[in-house]
Design a protein around this motif. Structure first.
Motif, mmCIF file in Angstrom:
data_model
loop_
_atom_site.group_PDB
_atom_site.id
_atom_site.type_symbol
_atom_site.label_atom_id
_atom_site.label_comp_id
_atom_site.label_asym_id
_atom_site.label_seq_id
_atom_site.Cartn_x
_atom_site.Cartn_y
_atom_site.Cartn_z
ATOM 1 N N LEU A 97 2.787 3.386 6.356
ATOM 2 C CA LEU A 97 2.792 2.561 5.149
ATOM 3 C C LEU A 97 4.015 2.883 4.287
ATOM 4 O O LEU A 97 4.569 1.993 3.624
ATOM 5 C CB LEU A 97 1.507 2.795 4.350
ATOM 6 C CG LEU A 97 0.198 2.405 5.051
ATOM 7 C CD1 LEU A 97 -0.996 2.837 4.222
ATOM 8 C CD2 LEU A 97 0.145 0.908 5.328
ATOM 9 N N PHE A 98 4.435 4.143 4.301
ATOM 10 C CA PHE A 98 5.621 4.548 3.530
ATOM 11 C C PHE A 98 6.915 3.951 4.114
ATOM 12 O O PHE A 98 7.895 3.781 3.387
ATOM 13 C CB PHE A 98 5.759 6.063 3.531
ATOM 14 C CG PHE A 98 4.816 6.785 2.591
ATOM 15 C CD1 PHE A 98 3.846 6.106 1.871
ATOM 16 C CD2 PHE A 98 4.905 8.160 2.430
ATOM 17 C CE1 PHE A 98 2.983 6.774 1.012
ATOM 18 C CE2 PHE A 98 4.053 8.833 1.575
ATOM 19 C CZ PHE A 98 3.087 8.146 0.867
ATOM 20 N N THR A 99 6.924 3.644 5.410
ATOM 21 C CA THR A 99 8.163 3.227 6.085
ATOM 22 C C THR A 99 8.158 1.776 6.548
ATOM 23 O O THR A 99 9.164 1.291 7.064
ATOM 24 C CB THR A 99 8.412 4.123 7.313
ATOM 25 O OG1 THR A 99 7.273 4.034 8.194
ATOM 26 C CG2 THR A 99 8.637 5.571 6.908
ATOM 27 N N LEU A 157 0.811 -1.216 0.000
ATOM 28 C CA LEU A 157 0.000 0.000 0.000
ATOM 29 C C LEU A 157 0.847 1.269 0.000
ATOM 30 O O LEU A 157 0.459 2.270 -0.595
ATOM 31 C CB LEU A 157 -0.923 -0.007 1.223
ATOM 32 C CG LEU A 157 -2.099 -0.985 1.153
ATOM 33 C CD1 LEU A 157 -2.654 -1.245 2.541
ATOM 34 C CD2 LEU A 157 -3.199 -0.435 0.250
ATOM 35 N N GLY A 158 1.982 1.248 0.684
ATOM 36 C CA GLY A 158 2.804 2.446 0.768
ATOM 37 C C GLY A 158 3.255 2.919 -0.602
ATOM 38 O O GLY A 158 3.049 4.085 -0.983
ATOM 39 N N ASP A 159 3.872 2.032 -1.384
ATOM 40 C CA ASP A 159 4.340 2.380 -2.725
ATOM 41 C C ASP A 159 3.167 2.729 -3.635
ATOM 42 O O ASP A 159 3.252 3.658 -4.451
ATOM 43 C CB ASP A 159 5.135 1.209 -3.307
ATOM 44 C CG ASP A 159 5.882 1.583 -4.572
ATOM 45 O OD1 ASP A 159 6.807 2.414 -4.486
ATOM 46 O OD2 ASP A 159 5.539 1.061 -5.644
ATOM 47 N N TYR A 160 2.073 2.005 -3.478
ATOM 48 C CA TYR A 160 0.868 2.242 -4.289
ATOM 49 C C TYR A 160 0.305 3.635 -4.025
ATOM 50 O O TYR A 160 0.023 4.405 -4.961
ATOM 51 C CB TYR A 160 -0.156 1.159 -3.963
ATOM 52 C CG TYR A 160 -1.453 1.244 -4.722
ATOM 53 C CD1 TYR A 160 -1.482 1.128 -6.115
ATOM 54 C CD2 TYR A 160 -2.660 1.401 -4.049
ATOM 55 C CE1 TYR A 160 -2.682 1.185 -6.805
ATOM 56 C CE2 TYR A 160 -3.863 1.447 -4.733
ATOM 57 C CZ TYR A 160 -3.868 1.347 -6.115
ATOM 58 O OH TYR A 160 -5.058 1.398 -6.799
ATOM 59 N N GLU A 202 12.793 7.131 -0.467
ATOM 60 C CA GLU A 202 12.433 5.862 -1.091
ATOM 61 C C GLU A 202 11.410 5.142 -0.226
ATOM 62 O O GLU A 202 11.644 4.894 0.961
ATOM 63 C CB GLU A 202 13.665 4.980 -1.266
ATOM 64 C CG GLU A 202 13.380 3.682 -2.021
ATOM 65 C CD GLU A 202 14.630 2.868 -2.297
ATOM 66 O OE1 GLU A 202 14.506 1.683 -2.643
ATOM 67 O OE2 GLU A 202 15.750 3.422 -2.150
ATOM 68 N N VAL A 203 10.276 4.812 -0.817
ATOM 69 C CA VAL A 203 9.186 4.176 -0.087
ATOM 70 C C VAL A 203 9.521 2.709 0.192
ATOM 71 O O VAL A 203 10.107 2.014 -0.651
ATOM 72 C CB VAL A 203 7.874 4.263 -0.892
ATOM 73 C CG1 VAL A 203 6.732 3.578 -0.132
ATOM 74 C CG2 VAL A 203 7.513 5.705 -1.164
ATOM 75 N N TYR A 204 9.150 2.241 1.373
ATOM 76 C CA TYR A 204 9.355 0.841 1.768
ATOM 77 C C TYR A 204 8.478 -0.070 0.912
ATOM 78 O O TYR A 204 7.296 0.203 0.668
ATOM 79 C CB TYR A 204 8.991 0.669 3.241
ATOM 80 C CG TYR A 204 9.057 -0.757 3.739
ATOM 81 C CD1 TYR A 204 10.266 -1.339 4.089
ATOM 82 C CD2 TYR A 204 7.894 -1.521 3.856
ATOM 83 C CE1 TYR A 204 10.333 -2.643 4.549
ATOM 84 C CE2 TYR A 204 7.941 -2.827 4.318
ATOM 85 C CZ TYR A 204 9.161 -3.377 4.659
ATOM 86 O OH TYR A 204 9.220 -4.666 5.107
#
Length: 551
Positions: free
Chosen positions: A103-105, A32-35, A182-184
């Protein structure tokens, strides 16, 4: 009857076990984070959030910048994937940022609420060991001395002003900028993405670990796909799954969220009229409050298209009042559980328009990716149509267990997840909610629904609010007992209310424990407007203990 029971959803019905086709949707493999990061980049000029009190607007570009800075500031503190953070705040434009940043991390957001019982908060914070607690000014006043007393070592970040802790703006500034981030990316969509609380109305809250796969599935469970410029309203506290889903769905579909700190029945209709909120999801408590307030005479609500009510059943009397108040609105019940990450059934009125009036009290038909069976509460026998029993399900969207708590008890010996709810389905495989097993009143060998008796008591013209539970009885198991709040100016005795019910039910369902007239603040509510049944039952039993004679 529906001609073809087996359709694009139901694949087979064998031995009264309802199997559905796999949900073969191809979700973003990196999580979800990258999305969400890429969606927010693409929707940068769209309005993400509107402050319902000040009309302040925030674009997706602005929101994304703050989420990146928050993520970088978290990483600068040494926070790692799998660590927990805890939002503890009311709704405002910044309150969703810790959740998105988690979600990003690869961290897990585990929200709590200031108004939950202190012993539960202490227990959960001790389990979470959250690296950061993002809290409101009000929460900081309560929390700062408490976490010292409880031995919690979380860092406090305050939304607003603070003398002793870093405020949120300072936290953002510590990240310097929103570049070079940079997103996890997750290893598997089955990894946990979020922690939500479940229970609380029937006992202590439990922290359910919800996967990326589960959240993806819930995002697409239903949509307002025909609308291109949708605004949805957000008032639920962050600790409930509905609040996180609200955030996820708005990012996914590019919706705007209208942010309100809490639900206010007196201003609600004016607010949704001002912002043209066409699709509503409301708890039963919120609906009953709106029915008492009514619609302002000068207001035209013809723009409202749909209303889903959640959390508990709504009596036929209240549904009738609601349809009279909103005559052109599609009104259906939504049924789901945090343990399965969202909805278990769906009433698709577009697909089955002829059944909307015929089956208006149904919570809908099965959904893809879930297998269902109804079993007898006492014998475990699998039941067929029109026979109420315990709903058991199997699905790949279920939670990853309760956080640091044994969850084996929610499964039977064959791996079926026990919902704890009593439902039945009809010959067309429309499901109907009956009650929660924990709340069922056991009179002799009979199971009595408290909601059924509440519906009858609630139809008395003098009754404003009602709660029914069981009081222990040495010979019979339980006797139903009621607590009633009267409308202002009305004066009716508990014995008269008891008689009112008993004249309308069969012998097994009589309210043998009596009816107590209580003050307006006697019946407690959770932060999302559900009656806290566990706490209300405790209070009512205390009243009965002190006043054993019926009033």
């Amino acid at each position: 009857m529906i001609k073809d029971i087996l359709d694009e959803t139901i694949s087979s019905v064998e031995d009264n076990i309802i199997k559905t086709h796999d949900n073969d949707a191809k979700y973003h493999p990196d999580g979800l984070g990258d999305y969400f990061y890429n969606l927010m980049l693409n929707n940068s000029s769209k309005i993400a959030q509107i402050d319902g009190l000040t009309d302040e607007i925030q674009t997706y570009e602005d929101l994304l910048s703050k989420c990146i800075k928050t993520s970088k500031a978290m990483l600068n503190l040494g926070i790692l994937p799998g660590d927990l953070i805890t939002p503890l705040t009311h709704n405002h434009l910044d309150s969703c940022i810790p959740f998105i940043s988690s979600l990003f991390t690869g961290t897990l957001s585990a929200p709590l609420d200031l108004h939950m019982p202190q012993d539960e908060m202490k227990s959960l914070l001790d389990k979470f060991q959250s690296k950061i607690i993002f809290c409101s000014e009000e929460a900081e006043i309560f929390l700062e001395p408490k976490i010292k007393e409880w031995g919690i070592k979380s860092k406090i970040i305050v939304f607003g002003k603070s003398k002793n802790n870093m405020n949120f703006e300072e936290f953002l500034d510590s990240a310097m900028d929103d570049r070079n981030f940079e997103v996890y990316k997750v290893g598997s969509l089955s990894d946990s993405a979020y922690i939500t609380l479940t229970g609380g109305s029937t006992g202590n809250h439990k922290a359910a670990c919800i996967s990326h796969l589960s959240l993806f599935n819930f995002i697409y469970s239903f949509s307002y796909a025909s609308e291109t410029n949708t605004t949805i309203i957000s008032y639920s506290p962050l600790l409930w799954l509905a609040a996180s889903i609200n955030i996820c769905r708005s990012i996914n579909f590019g919706y705007s969220r209208l942010i309100l700190p809490k639900f206010d029945p007196n201003s609600f209709f004016n607010t949704i009229s001002k912002y043209n909120i066409r699709n509503l999801v409301l708890s039963v408590s919120c609906i009953t409050q709106l029915l008492k307030v009514g619609v302002p005479k000068e207001l035209d609500l013809s723009f409202i298209q749909t209303l889903r009510y959640i959390g508990s059943p709504l009596s036929k009397g209240f549904v009738g009042q609601l349809k009279k108040m909103l005559p052109n609105v599609i009104i259906v019940s939504a049924y789901g559980q945090s343990e399965v990450g969202g909805f278990l059934t769906n009433f698709d009125w577009g697909k089955y328009p002829d059944y909307y009036n015929k089956k208006g009290f149904s919570v809908g038909r099965p959904m893809k990716g879930i297998t269902y069976k109804i079993v007898d509460i006492n014998t475990g026998e699998t039941l067929g149509p029109n026979k109420p029993g315990h709903l058991l399900v199997k699905t790949k969207f279920e939670m990853n267990g309760y956080f640091k708590t044994d969850s084996s008890h929610i499964y039977d010996e064959n791996g079926w997840l026990k919902t704890g709810d009593v439902l039945y389905y009809d010959d067309d495989y429309f499901f109907y909610f009956v009650d929660r097993i924990k709340e069922m009143i056991r009179y002799k060998s009979w199971a009595i629904s408290p909601h059924y008796l509440e519906g009858i008591l609630g139809n008395h013209p003098s009754v404003e609010n009602v709660f029914v539970t069981g009081v222990p009885h040495d010979e019979d198991g339980d006797h139903p007992v009621g607590a009633v709040v009267l409308k202002d100016g009305d004066n009716v005795e508990g014995g008269d209310l008891e008689k009112f019910v008993n004249e309308r039910v069969d012998e097994t369902r009589k309210i043998r424990g009596g009816v107590w007239v209580v003050d307006k603040d006697f019946i407690p509510y959770s932060a999302t407007g559900k009656i806290q049944r566990y706490e209300c039952r405790r209070k009512l039993l205390e009243v009965i203990k002190l006043n054993p004679k019926k009033n």
